[in-house]
Design an enzyme around this catalytic site. Structure first.
Site, PDB file in Angstrom:
ATOM      1  N   TYR A  49       0.821  -1.218   0.000  1.00  0.00           N
ATOM      2  CA  TYR A  49       0.000   0.000   0.000  1.00  0.00           C
ATOM      3  C   TYR A  49       0.858   1.272   0.000  1.00  0.00           C
ATOM      4  O   TYR A  49       0.384   2.337   0.422  1.00  0.00           O
ATOM      5  CB  TYR A  49      -0.946  -0.009   1.202  1.00  0.00           C
ATOM      6  N   GLU A 126       0.807  -6.418  -9.006  1.00  0.00           N
ATOM      7  CA  GLU A 126       0.344  -6.971  -7.730  1.00  0.00           C
ATOM      8  C   GLU A 126       0.334  -8.503  -7.762  1.00  0.00           C
ATOM      9  O   GLU A 126       0.625  -9.141  -6.753  1.00  0.00           O
ATOM     10  CB  GLU A 126      -1.049  -6.412  -7.394  1.00  0.00           C
TER      11      GLU A 126
END
Ligand code: GDP
Length: 144
Positions: A49, A126
Site C-alpha cells: 500500500y 500486484e
C-alpha cells in the site's frame, strides 16, 4: 486474457466468509490461477500500500492488513480488472451498489472484505508481488 490480484482481507477471514466470497468470484466467471493463505508482515503491507503512505488512514490500514491472515489470489478473465472492481463495488460499503461483494459483506471503508487491483498495469504488478510465474503455470495445468 487479463489478470488481477484479489485479497480476501483479514475481516473476511475472521468472519468466515472465504467460501461465500470465493463462490461469488467463481460464479462471476473468474478463473483462479493461484491462491494462498498468508499473514502479511508489516513490511509487506507497507510495501503493498506504499501508494497511500502519505494518507491519514495509512497507519490504520497497515495495522488492519496485518491483524490476521488473509487469502491472496491471482484471477484471470477477459476484462478482469474492471470486471472485478465492478463485482466488489465502491471502497466504502455505504456507497457500494447493491449486489456487490462489499455491499453484501463489508462493515466499513477500512474493513471492506476484499482488495482488487485498480488498473491493468497494477494487476500485473500486484500478481507478481505475491506469486512467481511458476506458481501460476503449475496451477493452470489440468485446466480443461
Ligand atoms: P480500493 O481500491 O477500493 O481498495 O481503495 P483505495 O485504494 O482508495 O484504498 C485502499 C484501502 O485502504 C481500502 O480498500 C480500505 O481498506 C482503506 N481505506 C481507503 N480509504 C479509507 C479511509 O478513508 N479510511 C480508512 N480507515 N481506510 C480507508
Amino acid at each position: 486474457m487479463e489478470r488481477t490480484l484479489a485479497i480476501l482481507k483479514p475481516d473476511c477471514v475472521r468472519k468466515q466468509l472465504i467460501g461465500q466470497v470465493l463462490d461469488r468470484i467463481e460464479r462471476a466467471g473468474f478463473r483462479i490461477l493461484a491462491l494462498r493463505m498468508t499473514w502479511l508482515t508489516r513490511e509487506q503491507a507497507e510495501a503493498f500500500y506504499a501508494v497511500h503512505r502519505e494518507r491519514d488512514f495509512y497507519p490504520d490500514l497497515v495495522e488492519f492488513m496485518t491483524s490476521g491472515p488473509c487469502v491472496v489470489m491471482a484471477l484471470e478473465k477477459e476484462n478482469a480488472v474492471a470486471d472485478f472492481r465492478a463485482l466488489i463495488g465502491a471502497t466504502d460499503p455505504a456507497e457500494a451498489a447493491e449486489g456487490t461483494i462489499r455491499h453484501q459483506f463489508a462493515d466499513s471503508k477500512q474493513c471492506n472484505i476484499v482488495h482488487g487491483s485498480d488498473t491493468v498495469e497494477n494487476g500485473q504488478k500486484e500478481v507478481a508481488f505475491f506469486f512467481g510465474e511458476g506458481e501460476i503455470v503449475r496451477n493452470r495445468v489440468g485446466v480443461m
